[in-house]
Design a protein around this motif. Structure first.
Motif, PDB file in Angstrom:
ATOM      1  N   GLU A  18       0.766  -1.005   0.057  1.00 27.28           N
ATOM      2  CA  GLU A  18       0.029  -0.010   0.081  1.00 27.28           C
ATOM      3  C   GLU A  18       1.034   1.366   0.073  1.00 27.28           C
ATOM      4  OE1 GLU A  18      -3.377   0.224  -0.811  1.00 27.28           O
ATOM      5  OE2 GLU A  18      -3.173  -1.886  -0.919  1.00 27.28           O
TER       6      GLU A  18
ATOM      7  N   GLU B 109       1.949   1.905  -3.466  1.00 27.27           N
ATOM      8  CA  GLU B 109       0.652   2.585  -4.112  1.00 27.27           C
ATOM      9  C   GLU B 109       0.721   4.086  -3.925  1.00 27.27           C
ATOM     10  OE1 GLU B 109      -1.548   1.367  -6.338  1.00 27.27           O
ATOM     11  OE2 GLU B 109      -0.407  -0.522  -6.611  1.00 27.27           O
TER      12      GLU B 109
ATOM     13  N   ASP C 184       3.355   5.528  -5.961  1.00 28.16           N
ATOM     14  CA  ASP C 184       2.909   5.880  -7.402  1.00 28.16           C
ATOM     15  C   ASP C 184       2.138   7.059  -7.519  1.00 28.16           C
ATOM     16  OD1 ASP C 184       4.262   3.199  -8.168  1.00 28.16           O
ATOM     17  OD2 ASP C 184       2.210   2.137  -8.055  1.00 28.16           O
TER      18      ASP C 184
END
Length: 151
Positions: free
Chosen positions: A97, A100, A103
């Motif tokens: 997570e 992410e 990202d």
């Protein structure tokens, strides 16, 4: 919208996303047992704090007020990570997570650089901070892939 407002808006959007990451790393470091990951999460939270401070200084330099909170999306992702960690591999869940989250920040920085409407003052600070953002992203991506391959 004038140049100052666009600069402030662009940089404050990045501050909010970086703040999401900083808070997420800080929280994750208190919820895992792995000492190495705790140290990594604490170090990256510090990097995020530096990025936030530099973006905030750039906002103040054009007469704006730096964003002082994160985003709803960031809060929801952090909550999802807690649930995911409770149901499975805690360390991997947080790493996945957080990757992410990295990202999201990297894409926001890339978009700010590519967007022709991004004012020069904002583009300059974003470009200067991009290597740190990319390094955090690449580190978490590599960590996630290493952990996935080990399981």
């Amino acid at each position: 919208m004038n140049q100052q407002s666009r600069t402030t808006g662009t940089l404050n959007d990045l501050i909010a996303i970086a703040r999401d990451g900083q808070e997420f790393y800080q929280d994750a470091s208190t919820r895992i047992d792995d000492v190495e990951l705790k140290s990594l999460f604490t170090r990256i939270a510090g990097t995020k704090a530096t990025i936030i401070a530099e973006l905030g200084a750039a906002v103040q330099a054009v007469g704006g007020d730096p964003e002082d909170s994160g985003t709803l999306r960031g809060s929801m992702q952090e909550m999802y990570a807690r649930v995911r960690a409770a149901l499975g591999d805690k360390e991997y869940s947080y790493v996945a997570e957080l990757e992410e989250s990295e990202d999201r920040l990297l894409h926001a920085f890339e978009d700010a650089v590519k967007d022709d409407s991004t004012p020069a003052a904002a583009r300059s600070v974003v470009t200067r901070l991009m290597p740190e953002v990319r390094a955090c992203h690449d580190l978490m991506r590599a960590r996630k892939h290493a952990m996935k391959g080990a399981s």
